[in-house]
Design a protein around this motif. Sequence first.
Motif, PDB file in Angstrom:
ATOM      1  N   ASP A   1     -31.790  38.901  16.897  1.00  0.00           N
ATOM      2  CA  ASP A   1     -31.000  38.544  18.082  1.00  0.00           C
ATOM      3  C   ASP A   1     -29.505  38.647  17.818  1.00  0.00           C
ATOM      4  OD1 ASP A   1     -33.376  37.982  19.380  1.00  0.00           O
ATOM      5  OD2 ASP A   1     -33.269  35.822  18.991  1.00  0.00           O
ATOM      6  N   LEU A   2     -29.108  38.516  16.570  1.00  0.00           N
ATOM      7  CA  LEU A   2     -27.694  38.527  16.212  1.00  0.00           C
ATOM      8  C   LEU A   2     -27.096  39.925  16.200  1.00  0.00           C
ATOM      9  CD1 LEU A   2     -27.852  36.154  13.093  1.00  0.00           C
ATOM     10  CD2 LEU A   2     -27.294  35.494  15.434  1.00  0.00           C
ATOM     11  N   ILE A   3     -27.941  40.961  16.156  1.00  0.00           N
ATOM     12  CA  ILE A   3     -27.469  42.312  15.858  1.00  0.00           C
ATOM     13  C   ILE A   3     -26.844  42.988  17.072  1.00  0.00           C
ATOM     14  CG2 ILE A   3     -28.185  44.624  15.140  1.00  0.00           C
ATOM     15  CD1 ILE A   3     -30.295  43.317  13.368  1.00  0.00           C
ATOM     16  N   VAL A   4     -25.679  43.589  16.832  1.00  0.00           N
ATOM     17  CA  VAL A   4     -24.996  44.439  17.808  1.00  0.00           C
ATOM     18  C   VAL A   4     -24.847  45.815  17.155  1.00  0.00           C
ATOM     19  CG1 VAL A   4     -22.883  44.857  19.110  1.00  0.00           C
ATOM     20  CG2 VAL A   4     -23.727  42.507  18.810  1.00  0.00           C
ATOM     21  N   ASP A   5     -25.442  46.835  17.750  1.00  0.00           N
ATOM     22  CA  ASP A   5     -25.301  48.188  17.219  1.00  0.00           C
ATOM     23  C   ASP A   5     -23.956  48.766  17.631  1.00  0.00           C
ATOM     24  OD1 ASP A   5     -27.725  48.847  15.737  1.00  0.00           O
ATOM     25  OD2 ASP A   5     -28.765  48.539  17.640  1.00  0.00           O
ATOM     26  N   VAL A   6     -23.269  49.355  16.659  1.00  0.00           N
ATOM     27  CA  VAL A   6     -21.921  49.903  16.853  1.00  0.00           C
ATOM     28  C   VAL A   6     -21.973  51.416  16.639  1.00  0.00           C
ATOM     29  CG1 VAL A   6     -19.579  49.922  15.916  1.00  0.00           C
ATOM     30  CG2 VAL A   6     -20.799  47.748  16.193  1.00  0.00           C
ATOM     31  N   ALA A   7     -21.446  52.177  17.573  1.00  0.00           N
ATOM     32  CA  ALA A   7     -21.552  53.635  17.520  1.00  0.00           C
ATOM     33  C   ALA A   7     -20.562  54.273  16.552  1.00  0.00           C
ATOM     34  CB  ALA A   7     -21.360  54.213  18.929  1.00  0.00           C
ATOM     35  N   ASP A   8     -19.318  53.811  16.567  1.00  0.00           N
ATOM     36  CA  ASP A   8     -18.255  54.411  15.760  1.00  0.00           C
ATOM     37  C   ASP A   8     -17.960  53.504  14.577  1.00  0.00           C
ATOM     38  OD1 ASP A   8     -15.927  55.441  14.654  1.00  0.00           O
ATOM     39  OD2 ASP A   8     -14.953  55.788  16.576  1.00  0.00           O
ATOM     40  N   PRO A   9     -18.170  53.952  13.341  1.00  0.00           N
ATOM     41  CA  PRO A   9     -17.932  53.081  12.180  1.00  0.00           C
ATOM     42  C   PRO A   9     -16.474  52.715  11.971  1.00  0.00           C
ATOM     43  CG  PRO A   9     -18.389  55.318  11.464  1.00  0.00           C
ATOM     44  CD  PRO A   9     -18.647  55.284  12.941  1.00  0.00           C
ATOM     45  N   GLU A  10     -15.564  53.389  12.664  1.00  0.00           N
ATOM     46  CA  GLU A  10     -14.143  53.132  12.467  1.00  0.00           C
ATOM     47  C   GLU A  10     -13.585  52.072  13.415  1.00  0.00           C
ATOM     48  OE1 GLU A  10     -12.551  54.504  10.032  1.00  0.00           O
ATOM     49  OE2 GLU A  10     -13.900  56.126   9.455  1.00  0.00           O
ATOM     50  N   VAL A  11     -14.186  51.917  14.609  1.00  0.00           N
ATOM     51  CA  VAL A  11     -13.601  51.037  15.620  1.00  0.00           C
ATOM     52  C   VAL A  11     -14.684  50.559  16.572  1.00  0.00           C
ATOM     53  CG1 VAL A  11     -13.049  52.920  17.214  1.00  0.00           C
ATOM     54  CG2 VAL A  11     -11.653  50.838  17.221  1.00  0.00           C
ATOM     55  N   LEU A  12     -14.497  49.358  17.126  1.00  0.00           N
ATOM     56  CA  LEU A  12     -15.435  48.802  18.099  1.00  0.00           C
ATOM     57  C   LEU A  12     -15.065  49.240  19.507  1.00  0.00           C
ATOM     58  CD1 LEU A  12     -15.448  45.089  16.825  1.00  0.00           C
ATOM     59  CD2 LEU A  12     -17.207  46.811  16.367  1.00  0.00           C
ATOM     60  N   SER A  13     -16.064  49.545  20.323  1.00  0.00           N
ATOM     61  CA  SER A  13     -15.805  49.762  21.741  1.00  0.00           C
ATOM     62  C   SER A  13     -15.591  48.405  22.405  1.00  0.00           C
ATOM     63  CB  SER A  13     -16.990  50.482  22.398  1.00  0.00           C
ATOM     64  OG  SER A  13     -18.102  49.602  22.485  1.00  0.00           O
ATOM     65  N   ALA A  14     -15.097  48.413  23.645  1.00  0.00           N
ATOM     66  CA  ALA A  14     -14.873  47.153  24.360  1.00  0.00           C
ATOM     67  C   ALA A  14     -16.176  46.392  24.542  1.00  0.00           C
ATOM     68  CB  ALA A  14     -14.225  47.443  25.716  1.00  0.00           C
ATOM     69  N   ALA A  15     -17.267  47.101  24.859  1.00  0.00           N
ATOM     70  CA  ALA A  15     -18.558  46.443  25.069  1.00  0.00           C
ATOM     71  C   ALA A  15     -19.107  45.871  23.767  1.00  0.00           C
ATOM     72  CB  ALA A  15     -19.552  47.422  25.684  1.00  0.00           C
ATOM     73  N   GLU A  16     -18.948  46.606  22.675  1.00  0.00           N
ATOM     74  CA  GLU A  16     -19.429  46.131  21.367  1.00  0.00           C
ATOM     75  C   GLU A  16     -18.636  44.906  20.925  1.00  0.00           C
ATOM     76  OE1 GLU A  16     -20.557  50.686  19.971  1.00  0.00           O
ATOM     77  OE2 GLU A  16     -18.731  49.701  19.222  1.00  0.00           O
ATOM     78  N   ARG A  17     -17.336  44.958  21.105  1.00  0.00           N
ATOM     79  CA  ARG A  17     -16.485  43.818  20.760  1.00  0.00           C
ATOM     80  C   ARG A  17     -16.913  42.585  21.546  1.00  0.00           C
ATOM     81  NH1 ARG A  17     -12.049  41.365  23.074  1.00  0.00           N
ATOM     82  NH2 ARG A  17     -10.594  40.381  21.591  1.00  0.00           N
ATOM     83  N   GLU A  18     -17.112  42.750  22.851  1.00  0.00           N
ATOM     84  CA  GLU A  18     -17.499  41.623  23.695  1.00  0.00           C
ATOM     85  C   GLU A  18     -18.851  41.060  23.277  1.00  0.00           C
ATOM     86  OE1 GLU A  18     -17.019  38.883  26.943  1.00  0.00           O
ATOM     87  OE2 GLU A  18     -15.636  40.152  25.803  1.00  0.00           O
TER      88      GLU A  18
ATOM     89  N   GLN B   1     -38.962  23.879   5.610  1.00  0.00           N
ATOM     90  CA  GLN B   1     -39.394  24.970   6.491  1.00  0.00           C
ATOM     91  C   GLN B   1     -38.732  24.792   7.857  1.00  0.00           C
ATOM     92  OE1 GLN B   1     -41.321  27.574   5.409  1.00  0.00           O
ATOM     93  NE2 GLN B   1     -40.992  26.600   3.423  1.00  0.00           N
ATOM     94  N   ASN B   2     -37.465  25.138   7.928  1.00  0.00           N
ATOM     95  CA  ASN B   2     -36.680  24.936   9.139  1.00  0.00           C
ATOM     96  C   ASN B   2     -36.713  26.208   9.990  1.00  0.00           C
ATOM     97  OD1 ASN B   2     -34.737  24.473  11.101  1.00  0.00           O
ATOM     98  ND2 ASN B   2     -33.241  23.593   9.705  1.00  0.00           N
ATOM     99  N   PRO B   3     -37.326  26.175  11.164  1.00  0.00           N
ATOM    100  CA  PRO B   3     -37.416  27.389  11.986  1.00  0.00           C
ATOM    101  C   PRO B   3     -36.068  27.860  12.520  1.00  0.00           C
ATOM    102  CG  PRO B   3     -38.201  25.484  13.212  1.00  0.00           C
ATOM    103  CD  PRO B   3     -37.985  25.016  11.807  1.00  0.00           C
ATOM    104  N   GLN B   4     -35.050  27.037  12.436  1.00  0.00           N
ATOM    105  CA  GLN B   4     -33.726  27.436  12.917  1.00  0.00           C
ATOM    106  C   GLN B   4     -32.959  28.275  11.901  1.00  0.00           C
ATOM    107  OE1 GLN B   4     -32.036  23.611  13.867  1.00  0.00           O
ATOM    108  NE2 GLN B   4     -32.966  23.559  15.903  1.00  0.00           N
ATOM    109  N   VAL B   5     -33.450  28.333  10.663  1.00  0.00           N
ATOM    110  CA  VAL B   5     -32.815  29.152   9.634  1.00  0.00           C
ATOM    111  C   VAL B   5     -33.193  30.614   9.855  1.00  0.00           C
ATOM    112  CG1 VAL B   5     -32.751  29.671   7.165  1.00  0.00           C
ATOM    113  CG2 VAL B   5     -32.700  27.295   7.929  1.00  0.00           C
ATOM    114  N   LEU B   6     -32.199  31.489   9.882  1.00  0.00           N
ATOM    115  CA  LEU B   6     -32.400  32.920  10.072  1.00  0.00           C
ATOM    116  C   LEU B   6     -32.157  33.630   8.745  1.00  0.00           C
ATOM    117  CD1 LEU B   6     -30.406  33.299  13.410  1.00  0.00           C
ATOM    118  CD2 LEU B   6     -32.843  32.788  13.121  1.00  0.00           C
ATOM    119  N   ARG B   7     -32.981  34.628   8.437  1.00  0.00           N
ATOM    120  CA  ARG B   7     -32.865  35.331   7.160  1.00  0.00           C
ATOM    121  C   ARG B   7     -32.793  36.831   7.375  1.00  0.00           C
ATOM    122  NH1 ARG B   7     -35.954  30.822   6.012  1.00  0.00           N
ATOM    123  NH2 ARG B   7     -35.283  29.664   4.148  1.00  0.00           N
TER     124      ARG B   7
END
Length: 316
Positions: free
Chosen positions: A42-59, A261-267
Amino acid sequence: MTDLIAERPLVARGSPFDLGDDDVYRRWRAHKLATRAQRAEDLIVDVADPEVLSAAEREAILRRCATWNMAIYRLPRDAADPAAALRVRCAQLGLKSLDANWLADDDGLSSIAVRPADAAPGVDAHGAYIPYTDRAIRWHTDGYYHEAGRRIRAMVLHGVRPAAAGGVNALLDHELAYIALRDASPRWVRALMADDAMTIPERRAVDGSVRAAQSGPVFSVDPGDGCLHMRYTARTRSIEWKDDAPTREAASFLEQLLNGQNPQVLRLRLEAGMGLVCHNVLHDRTAFTDDPARPRLLLRARFLDRVAAPTRGLGS
């Protein structure tokens, strides 16, 4: 038991972290638990350009940090100059007050890789500190040994090369840790908000400098923005807890919360081109095995400011 409401408030009225205002806390708690991240993905945001974030990716990154105190970006490939690209991403996210410790590179970033433990003083002292080994690191927040004026409010970890095996991070939003502690006992929260709750003893570094003993709270609230900050380490040799029953009980509760065993911990493991952006959440690291030809390398940037606020909330 002491009447918590009658005691001097530790934070401003109307804050969910005010122990004297249970109604505000309950509303905030309900929303926080209802909207928490269920999986590391759920935390992951895919970024197209490795050099800079687009406005949508930043948001998208800003919204995750505002809601969950952390986000993961994932690049299709790493930039030709990962350190330079990382500095650009950090600036785009509103992170400007870089905290460069004495082991950092010339640009203020830290290259986290295994270093020799027996280097001569003044040549390469990194190997004397556990992040620069292949050993496991226990639960902590970064800069827990700093004075209040150098509070680490945000951190970025960028994966350049993963280990051959291991090197997995566990992550826990510190606001969820606060909820668990307060639900168990508001008295424990008050104990951990005391200015002398946790002391890091004086330490002489391998470069000859002396780090003075630092006492401070585990939980505190920034007076400017009302955000919760956590200062914590599970280490036992580098910490002294206040010697009273509420503090000892609270510290024991936190240890069980983090190691159970905490289900709130993400790995997850930061693969090449992936990066963690967070408000210095609780985290640990498993031990790892390196490929000698391609040893594990992470770039770390620590900041005195928080990630910028998004224009919209998550899910809007």
